[in-house]
Design an enzyme around this catalytic site. Structure first.
Site, PDB file in Angstrom:
ATOM      1  N   ARG A   1      47.895  48.893  33.915  1.00 34.22           N
ATOM      2  CA  ARG A   1      47.632  47.586  34.529  1.00 34.22           C
ATOM      3  C   ARG A   1      48.739  46.654  34.092  1.00 34.22           C
ATOM      4  NH1 ARG A   1      42.162  44.016  34.799  1.00 34.22           N
ATOM      5  NH2 ARG A   1      41.847  45.571  36.428  1.00 34.22           N
TER       6      ARG A   1
ATOM      7  N   HIS B   1      45.342  46.983  43.983  1.00 36.71           N
ATOM      8  CA  HIS B   1      44.258  47.382  43.072  1.00 36.71           C
ATOM      9  C   HIS B   1      43.491  48.534  43.744  1.00 36.71           C
ATOM     10  CE1 HIS B   1      41.584  47.264  39.815  1.00 36.71           C
ATOM     11  NE2 HIS B   1      40.993  46.111  39.984  1.00 36.71           N
TER      12      HIS B   1
ATOM     13  N   GLN C   1      39.861  49.710  42.715  1.00 34.33           N
ATOM     14  CA  GLN C   1      38.835  48.764  43.152  1.00 34.33           C
ATOM     15  C   GLN C   1      38.448  49.048  44.609  1.00 34.33           C
ATOM     16  OE1 GLN C   1      37.306  46.157  41.292  1.00 34.33           O
ATOM     17  NE2 GLN C   1      35.962  46.375  43.038  1.00 34.33           N
TER      18      GLN C   1
ATOM     19  N   ASP D   1      37.197  37.178  46.003  1.00 32.48           N
ATOM     20  CA  ASP D   1      37.874  37.406  44.716  1.00 32.48           C
ATOM     21  C   ASP D   1      38.220  36.020  44.163  1.00 32.48           C
ATOM     22  OD1 ASP D   1      39.243  38.459  42.535  1.00 32.48           O
ATOM     23  OD2 ASP D   1      41.018  39.074  43.671  1.00 32.48           O
TER      24      ASP D   1
ATOM     25  N   CYS E   1      35.009  41.807  43.439  1.00 27.41           N
ATOM     26  CA  CYS E   1      35.530  42.776  42.470  1.00 27.41           C
ATOM     27  C   CYS E   1      35.169  42.389  41.037  1.00 27.41           C
ATOM     28  CB  CYS E   1      37.041  42.898  42.627  1.00 27.41           C
ATOM     29  SG  CYS E   1      37.890  41.326  42.449  1.00 27.41           S
TER      30      CYS E   1
ATOM     31  N   ARG F   1      33.027  51.724  40.138  1.00 28.73           N
ATOM     32  CA  ARG F   1      34.381  51.940  39.632  1.00 28.73           C
ATOM     33  C   ARG F   1      34.446  53.248  38.843  1.00 28.73           C
ATOM     34  NH1 ARG F   1      37.931  47.790  38.764  1.00 28.73           N
ATOM     35  NH2 ARG F   1      39.270  49.514  38.120  1.00 28.73           N
TER      36      ARG F   1
HETATM   37  N1   CP Z   1      37.521  44.317  38.909  1.00 29.27           N
HETATM   38  C1   CP Z   1      38.269  44.593  37.826  1.00 29.27           C
HETATM   39  O1   CP Z   1      39.293  45.263  37.891  1.00 29.27           O
HETATM   40  O2   CP Z   1      37.788  44.072  36.652  1.00 29.27           O
HETATM   41  P1   CP Z   1      38.524  44.012  35.231  1.00 29.27           P
HETATM   42  O3   CP Z   1      39.639  43.011  35.362  1.00 29.27           O
HETATM   43  O4   CP Z   1      37.457  43.578  34.290  1.00 29.27           O
HETATM   44  O5   CP Z   1      39.063  45.378  34.904  1.00 29.27           O
HETATM   45  N1  NVA Z   2      42.939  39.240  41.853  1.00 25.68           N
HETATM   46  C1  NVA Z   2      42.414  39.341  40.510  1.00 25.68           C
HETATM   47  C2  NVA Z   2      41.592  40.590  40.370  1.00 25.68           C
HETATM   48  C3  NVA Z   2      40.984  40.816  39.008  1.00 25.68           C
HETATM   49  C4  NVA Z   2      40.233  42.123  38.930  1.00 25.68           C
HETATM   50  C5  NVA Z   2      43.563  39.329  39.515  1.00 25.68           C
HETATM   51  O1  NVA Z   2      44.599  39.952  39.791  1.00 25.68           O
HETATM   52  O2  NVA Z   2      43.451  38.687  38.477  1.00 25.68           O
END
Ligand code: CP
Ligand code: NVA
Length: 309
Positions: free
Chosen positions: A107, A134, A137, A229, A269, A297
């Site tokens: 990530r 993502h 997700q 989101d 999400c 997930r």
């Molecule tokens: N939805 C999601 O990816 O959550 P986190 O940021 O908690 O991993």
């Molecule tokens: N769009 C958000 C999603 C978090 C799971 C971010 O990138 O922070």
């Protein structure tokens, strides 16, 4: 069954409709086994390394728990603690990690970093969220939709808010399985052109459509699924005051959901900001399935890990 051995998951662009449907099917099977209390260990002796350069609750815990449930191990690697954080190259990191572990999840910010990591790694790489995509997700989103609607045909999924990583992956996922997808976003916050172009072409092959609009009402109208989101993603914190103003008309609330079908599903999400992108009445209301979605997930990622290993 499709063969995904050693395949990276950088974005769902790399996955065919058949591959995505097969993962969803495997996820349902693994979920049933999990709920039944079955112990299976197909990944005994395998290790997942998880590099995090941004915060996470769901991604970290679902990957870690999922890997353990499959008989394997998972390592949490904070980007700041790795030599990567002190300037070791992505390429060298990829080559070194490949000596020890069997699969990497990362990530981070720039999507290009994940592409670079995958290029130099001898093991598969999974995108656990970048500024652009993502994909894990979106797989969980598809599973959740399927569990409720029992089909992907003739559905309208509408995402209301920022044209961000989550929006991009959901758009591609919908296109791949033939769901009509609409995104409503303010001017200047549209999804990236290359993603819309790609998804539109794929949707056409699958007899569905991609619509980008400024109107939340157009998006909400007759929707089977409403999706929100956060308005400020990780890395955009300094824009948050301005974003609160720009996105205010895009809140999913009691007024807006009146336009959707009576049996619409609300998805998010998570993490969520109540009274910003969605009111508490909606996210905590009867049409919301956000916690089932979060739980999914783990099931889709278990299917993915099993398939690529
Ligand atoms: N939805 C999601 O990816 O959550 P986190 O940021 O908690 O991993
Ligand atoms: N769009 C958000 C999603 C978090 C799971 C971010 O990138 O922070």
């Amino acid at each position: 069954n499709v063969n995904l051995k050693n395949k990276d998951l950088l974005s769902l662009m790399d996955y065919s409709t058949e591959e995505i449907l097969s993962l969803i099917e495997d996820a349902m099977d693994l979920k049933a086994k999990h709920q039944n209390g079955d112990i299976i260990s197909p990944l005994k002796g395998k290790t997942l390394g998880m590099i995090f350069e941004k915060s996470s609750t769901r991604t970290r815990v679902s990957f870690e728990a999922g890997m353990m449930q499959l008989g394997g191990n998972a390592l949490y690697l904070n980007g700041k603690d790795l030599q990567l954080g002190r300037g070791e190259t992505v390429a060298d990191t990829a080559k070194v990690l490949s000596q020890f572990i069997d699969v990497i999840m990362i990530r981070t910010f720039e999507h290009e970093k994940v592409v670079e990591l995958a290029k130099h790694a001898d093991i598969p790489v999974i995108n656990g969220l970048t500024d652009d995509f993502h994909p894990c997700q979106a797989l969980a989103d598809l599973l959740t939709i399927y569990e409720h609607k029992k089909t992907f045909q003739k559905l309208k999924v509408s995402y209301i808010g920022d044209g961000n990583n989550v929006a991009h992956s959901l758009m591609i996922a919908c296109a791949k399985v033939g769901i009509d997808f609409t995104i409503a976003c303010p001017k200047g916050y549209e999804p990236k052109e290359f993603v819309v172009k790609y998804a539109t072409e794929v949707a056409k092959e699958n007899h569905s459509t991609i619509t980008v609009t400024e109107s939340p009402i157009e998006a909400a109208k007759d929707a089977d699924v409403l999706y929100a989101d956060v308005w400020t993603s990780m890395g955009q914190e300094e824009e948050s005051a301005n974003r609160l103003k720009v996105f205010a008309p895009y809140q999913i609330n009691e007024e807006l959901v009146k336009y959707a079908k009576d049996d619409y599903l609300f998805l998010h999400c998570l993490p969520a900001h109540r009274e910003e992108e969605v009111t508490a009445a909606i996210i905590d209301g009867p049409n919301s399935v956000v916690f089932q979605q979060a739980g999914n997930r783990m099931h889709v990622q278990k299917a993915l890990l099993q398939a690529i290993l």
